[in-house]
Design a protein around this motif. Structure first.
Motif, PDB file in Angstrom:
ATOM      1  N   PRO A  50      -1.542   7.985 -15.697  1.00  0.00           N
ATOM      2  CA  PRO A  50      -1.324   6.571 -16.029  1.00  0.00           C
ATOM      3  C   PRO A  50      -1.806   5.670 -14.898  1.00  0.00           C
ATOM      4  CG  PRO A  50       0.754   7.656 -15.471  1.00  0.00           C
ATOM      5  CD  PRO A  50      -0.297   8.724 -15.458  1.00  0.00           C
ATOM      6  N   LEU A  51      -2.150   4.434 -15.263  1.00  0.00           N
ATOM      7  CA  LEU A  51      -2.594   3.496 -14.229  1.00  0.00           C
ATOM      8  C   LEU A  51      -1.399   3.056 -13.393  1.00  0.00           C
ATOM      9  CD1 LEU A  51      -5.202   1.035 -15.812  1.00  0.00           C
ATOM     10  CD2 LEU A  51      -5.511   3.358 -14.963  1.00  0.00           C
ATOM     11  N   PRO A  52      -1.582   2.879 -12.100  1.00  0.00           N
ATOM     12  CA  PRO A  52      -0.482   2.382 -11.257  1.00  0.00           C
ATOM     13  C   PRO A  52      -0.075   0.978 -11.713  1.00  0.00           C
ATOM     14  CG  PRO A  52      -2.378   3.068  -9.924  1.00  0.00           C
ATOM     15  CD  PRO A  52      -2.823   3.092 -11.337  1.00  0.00           C
ATOM     16  N   PRO A  53       1.224   0.639 -11.611  1.00  0.00           N
ATOM     17  CA  PRO A  53       1.682  -0.709 -12.022  1.00  0.00           C
ATOM     18  C   PRO A  53       0.875  -1.827 -11.363  1.00  0.00           C
ATOM     19  CG  PRO A  53       3.552   0.702 -11.516  1.00  0.00           C
ATOM     20  CD  PRO A  53       2.332   1.483 -11.151  1.00  0.00           C
ATOM     21  N   PHE A  54       0.441  -1.603 -10.110  1.00  0.00           N
ATOM     22  CA  PHE A  54      -0.345  -2.615  -9.396  1.00  0.00           C
ATOM     23  C   PHE A  54      -1.648  -2.911 -10.142  1.00  0.00           C
ATOM     24  CE2 PHE A  54      -3.576  -3.150  -5.839  1.00  0.00           C
ATOM     25  CZ  PHE A  54      -3.313  -4.507  -5.663  1.00  0.00           C
ATOM     26  N   TRP A  55      -2.291  -1.874 -10.673  1.00  0.00           N
ATOM     27  CA  TRP A  55      -3.539  -2.056 -11.433  1.00  0.00           C
ATOM     28  C   TRP A  55      -3.246  -2.801 -12.744  1.00  0.00           C
ATOM     29  CZ3 TRP A  55      -7.124   2.874 -11.356  1.00  0.00           C
ATOM     30  CH2 TRP A  55      -7.404   3.203 -10.024  1.00  0.00           C
ATOM     31  N   GLY A  95     -21.255  -9.044   3.647  1.00  0.00           N
ATOM     32  CA  GLY A  95     -19.975  -9.124   4.333  1.00  0.00           C
ATOM     33  C   GLY A  95     -18.760  -9.005   3.426  1.00  0.00           C
ATOM     34  N   LEU A  96     -18.957  -8.805   2.138  1.00  0.00           N
ATOM     35  CA  LEU A  96     -17.802  -8.720   1.223  1.00  0.00           C
ATOM     36  C   LEU A  96     -17.039  -7.412   1.426  1.00  0.00           C
ATOM     37  CD1 LEU A  96     -16.433 -10.145  -1.275  1.00  0.00           C
ATOM     38  CD2 LEU A  96     -17.691  -8.492  -2.655  1.00  0.00           C
ATOM     39  N   GLU A  97     -15.737  -7.522   1.593  1.00  0.00           N
ATOM     40  CA  GLU A  97     -14.897  -6.326   1.668  1.00  0.00           C
ATOM     41  C   GLU A  97     -14.354  -6.040   0.275  1.00  0.00           C
ATOM     42  OE1 GLU A  97     -10.876  -4.951   3.927  1.00  0.00           O
ATOM     43  OE2 GLU A  97     -12.215  -6.354   4.981  1.00  0.00           O
ATOM     44  N   VAL A  98     -14.724  -4.902  -0.287  1.00  0.00           N
ATOM     45  CA  VAL A  98     -14.327  -4.580  -1.666  1.00  0.00           C
ATOM     46  C   VAL A  98     -12.849  -4.222  -1.699  1.00  0.00           C
ATOM     47  CG1 VAL A  98     -14.715  -3.038  -3.625  1.00  0.00           C
ATOM     48  CG2 VAL A  98     -16.655  -3.791  -2.239  1.00  0.00           C
ATOM     49  N   THR A  99     -12.096  -4.935  -2.536  1.00  0.00           N
ATOM     50  CA  THR A  99     -10.647  -4.704  -2.639  1.00  0.00           C
ATOM     51  C   THR A  99     -10.332  -3.937  -3.930  1.00  0.00           C
ATOM     52  OG1 THR A  99     -10.308  -6.743  -3.866  1.00  0.00           O
ATOM     53  CG2 THR A  99     -10.198  -6.886  -1.453  1.00  0.00           C
ATOM     54  N   GLU A 101      -8.436  -5.009  -6.207  1.00  0.00           N
ATOM     55  CA  GLU A 101      -8.511  -5.988  -7.296  1.00  0.00           C
ATOM     56  C   GLU A 101      -9.943  -6.076  -7.851  1.00  0.00           C
ATOM     57  OE1 GLU A 101      -7.869 -10.125  -6.203  1.00  0.00           O
ATOM     58  OE2 GLU A 101      -6.790 -10.385  -8.092  1.00  0.00           O
ATOM     59  N   MET A 102     -10.922  -6.055  -6.977  1.00  0.00           N
ATOM     60  CA  MET A 102     -12.322  -6.122  -7.415  1.00  0.00           C
ATOM     61  C   MET A 102     -12.694  -4.869  -8.201  1.00  0.00           C
ATOM     62  SD  MET A 102     -14.068  -7.577  -3.929  1.00  0.00           S
ATOM     63  CE  MET A 102     -13.483  -9.084  -3.174  1.00  0.00           C
ATOM     64  N   ARG A 103     -12.330  -3.712  -7.660  1.00  0.00           N
ATOM     65  CA  ARG A 103     -12.691  -2.461  -8.325  1.00  0.00           C
ATOM     66  C   ARG A 103     -12.073  -2.377  -9.721  1.00  0.00           C
ATOM     67  NH1 ARG A 103     -13.262   2.444  -6.016  1.00  0.00           N
ATOM     68  NH2 ARG A 103     -11.161   3.014  -6.632  1.00  0.00           N
ATOM     69  N   VAL A 104     -10.795  -2.750  -9.817  1.00  0.00           N
ATOM     70  CA  VAL A 104     -10.087  -2.642 -11.099  1.00  0.00           C
ATOM     71  C   VAL A 104     -10.648  -3.644 -12.112  1.00  0.00           C
ATOM     72  CG1 VAL A 104      -7.836  -3.016 -12.198  1.00  0.00           C
ATOM     73  CG2 VAL A 104      -7.998  -1.680 -10.091  1.00  0.00           C
ATOM     74  N   THR A 105     -10.933  -4.861 -11.656  1.00  0.00           N
ATOM     75  CA  THR A 105     -11.461  -5.893 -12.566  1.00  0.00           C
ATOM     76  C   THR A 105     -12.834  -5.496 -13.095  1.00  0.00           C
ATOM     77  OG1 THR A 105     -10.251  -7.579 -11.329  1.00  0.00           O
ATOM     78  CG2 THR A 105     -12.033  -8.353 -12.748  1.00  0.00           C
ATOM     79  N   VAL A 106     -13.706  -5.061 -12.198  1.00  0.00           N
ATOM     80  CA  VAL A 106     -15.046  -4.638 -12.620  1.00  0.00           C
ATOM     81  C   VAL A 106     -14.947  -3.436 -13.560  1.00  0.00           C
ATOM     82  CG1 VAL A 106     -17.218  -3.604 -11.834  1.00  0.00           C
ATOM     83  CG2 VAL A 106     -16.261  -5.549 -10.603  1.00  0.00           C
ATOM     84  N   ALA A 107     -14.102  -2.469 -13.205  1.00  0.00           N
ATOM     85  CA  ALA A 107     -13.985  -1.254 -14.028  1.00  0.00           C
ATOM     86  C   ALA A 107     -13.518  -1.586 -15.438  1.00  0.00           C
ATOM     87  CB  ALA A 107     -13.031  -0.256 -13.365  1.00  0.00           C
ATOM     88  N   ALA A 108     -12.548  -2.494 -15.559  1.00  0.00           N
ATOM     89  CA  ALA A 108     -12.014  -2.850 -16.889  1.00  0.00           C
ATOM     90  C   ALA A 108     -13.124  -3.446 -17.760  1.00  0.00           C
ATOM     91  CB  ALA A 108     -10.860  -3.833 -16.749  1.00  0.00           C
ATOM     92  N   LEU A 109     -13.889  -4.373 -17.197  1.00  0.00           N
ATOM     93  CA  LEU A 109     -14.954  -5.017 -17.985  1.00  0.00           C
ATOM     94  C   LEU A 109     -16.094  -4.040 -18.252  1.00  0.00           C
ATOM     95  CD1 LEU A 109     -15.048  -8.482 -16.175  1.00  0.00           C
ATOM     96  CD2 LEU A 109     -14.104  -7.995 -18.437  1.00  0.00           C
ATOM     97  N   ALA A 110     -16.435  -3.231 -17.258  1.00  0.00           N
ATOM     98  CA  ALA A 110     -17.539  -2.274 -17.416  1.00  0.00           C
ATOM     99  C   ALA A 110     -17.220  -1.221 -18.469  1.00  0.00           C
ATOM    100  CB  ALA A 110     -17.849  -1.605 -16.080  1.00  0.00           C
ATOM    101  N   CYS A 111     -15.940  -0.880 -18.613  1.00  0.00           N
ATOM    102  CA  CYS A 111     -15.573   0.190 -19.547  1.00  0.00           C
ATOM    103  C   CYS A 111     -15.402  -0.309 -20.983  1.00  0.00           C
ATOM    104  CB  CYS A 111     -14.300   0.903 -19.078  1.00  0.00           C
ATOM    105  SG  CYS A 111     -14.595   1.915 -17.606  1.00  0.00           S
ATOM    106  N   LEU A 112     -15.375  -1.620 -21.199  1.00  0.00           N
ATOM    107  CA  LEU A 112     -15.285  -2.122 -22.580  1.00  0.00           C
ATOM    108  C   LEU A 112     -16.433  -1.588 -23.445  1.00  0.00           C
ATOM    109  CD1 LEU A 112     -14.122  -5.821 -22.083  1.00  0.00           C
ATOM    110  CD2 LEU A 112     -12.914  -4.046 -23.365  1.00  0.00           C
ATOM    111  N   PRO A 113     -17.698  -1.645 -22.973  1.00  0.00           N
ATOM    112  CA  PRO A 113     -18.784  -1.150 -23.824  1.00  0.00           C
ATOM    113  C   PRO A 113     -18.719   0.352 -24.146  1.00  0.00           C
ATOM    114  CG  PRO A 113     -19.652  -2.632 -22.145  1.00  0.00           C
ATOM    115  CD  PRO A 113     -18.216  -2.353 -21.787  1.00  0.00           C
TER     116      PRO A 113
END
Ligand SMILES: [Zn+2]
Length: 287
Positions: A50-55, A95-99, A101-113
């Motif tokens: 299961p996804l962590p509550p934070f995600w 210089g962007l530090e990947v957080t 939040e970024m990984r989870v947001t991108v993954a959610a949208l990327a996995c829709l297709p």
């Protein structure tokens, strides 16, 4: 304790070439068959977690489209995200530090297709480069007279054939925040990856005939080109008139973000996309 008889081992003759070839063949087969089995086992394990509550809180806050999915599809999306995040590298640029939040947001949208398809559809995607906001690319253009001009263009995203997707985090956030405007840079770039993997836009330039994928999308593409030439209002973003690849990516954005309008305005196109994506977003909860 008995010593190892190294002398006799070293003195023994090598196996004949046919035996060496057999051993080599068995090893290659073991790798060829064993690796997919190992990957499938790893993915089954990941999907079951299961996804962590934070995600989940990130999804609630950042990706409102997820709340519109029926519960079984939300569970599938979570499973796809698990595999995606385990498989793909994220690289911060400028210089962007990947957080998280970024990984989870991108993954959610990327996995829709690939929600109705399979994790393996993105096997060729290796990494996601994230910029803080729009990034500038240098372009070299040669006109028909052979005159070469250099320029720069700001981009919200790019999809490369070598399994790389480049995204602006600011545009990703904007795309996620408004789930019904037909603009979503992440869906757009990952639709290009699906196109690369399956050759979806290859035949769309040809004159349409029949009622199959190429005919329906080709006809809709040519209509969009005509409308764009006349500056007429269109449901699909006129950027889709650039070429067949952009048409498929733009149509995919509309399919996920403006499904009801697309089903009504372009029923044949919607039906083809519905078949490819194995989803019916027009029936998801309204925004
Ligand atoms: Zn594009």
């Amino acid at each position: 304790m008995r010593g190892i008889p190294w002398g006799s081992i070293l003195a023994s003759p090598l196996p004949p070439p046919s035996v060496l070839l057999l051993i080599l063949t068995v090893l290659v087969l073991a790798v060829l068959v064993g690796r997919p089995l190992w990957v499938a086992r790893q993915r089954r394990r990941l999907r079951a977690q299961p996804l962590p509550p934070f995600w989940l809180r990130i999804l609630q806050r950042r990706v409102p489209l997820v709340a519109r999915l029926p519960a079984p599809l939300q569970a599938t999306l979570h499973a796809r995200m698990r595999v995606f995040l385990a498989d793909k590298a994220f690289i911060g640029c400028r210089g962007l530090e990947v957080t998280e939040e970024m990984r989870v947001t991108v993954a959610a949208l990327a996995c829709l297709p690939i929600l109705g398809r399979d994790d393996s559809d993105y096997d060729r995607v290796r990494q996601i480069l994230l910029y803080p906001d729009a990034f500038v690319v240098r372009l070299r253009h040669q006109d028909r007279a052979g005159v070469v001009s250099d320029g720069e263009e700001a981009r919200a995203g790019e999809s490369w054939h070598e399994g790389q997707v480049v995204l602006s985090w600011a545009d990703t956030l904007d795309s996620a925040a408004v789930p019904d405007d037909g603009y979503n840079v992440v869906i757009h770039e990952f639709a290009h990856q699906l196109d690369d993997a399956h050759g979806l836009s290859v035949d769309l330039e040809a004159p349409p005939s029949g009622h199959d994928w190429a005919a329906v999308l080709g006809e809709a593409y040519h209509r969009l080109v005509d409308a764009a030439d006349r500056d007429a209002a269109t449901l699909l973003d006129p950027y889709g008139a650039t070429d067949p690849c952009e048409f498929f990516a733009v149509a995919s954005e509309a399919f996920f973000e403006q499904a009801a309008q697309l089903a009504e305005g372009e029923p044949a196109l919607y039906a083809q996309l519905q078949r490819f994506y194995r989803l019916d977003p027009a029936r998801w909860a309204a925004a």
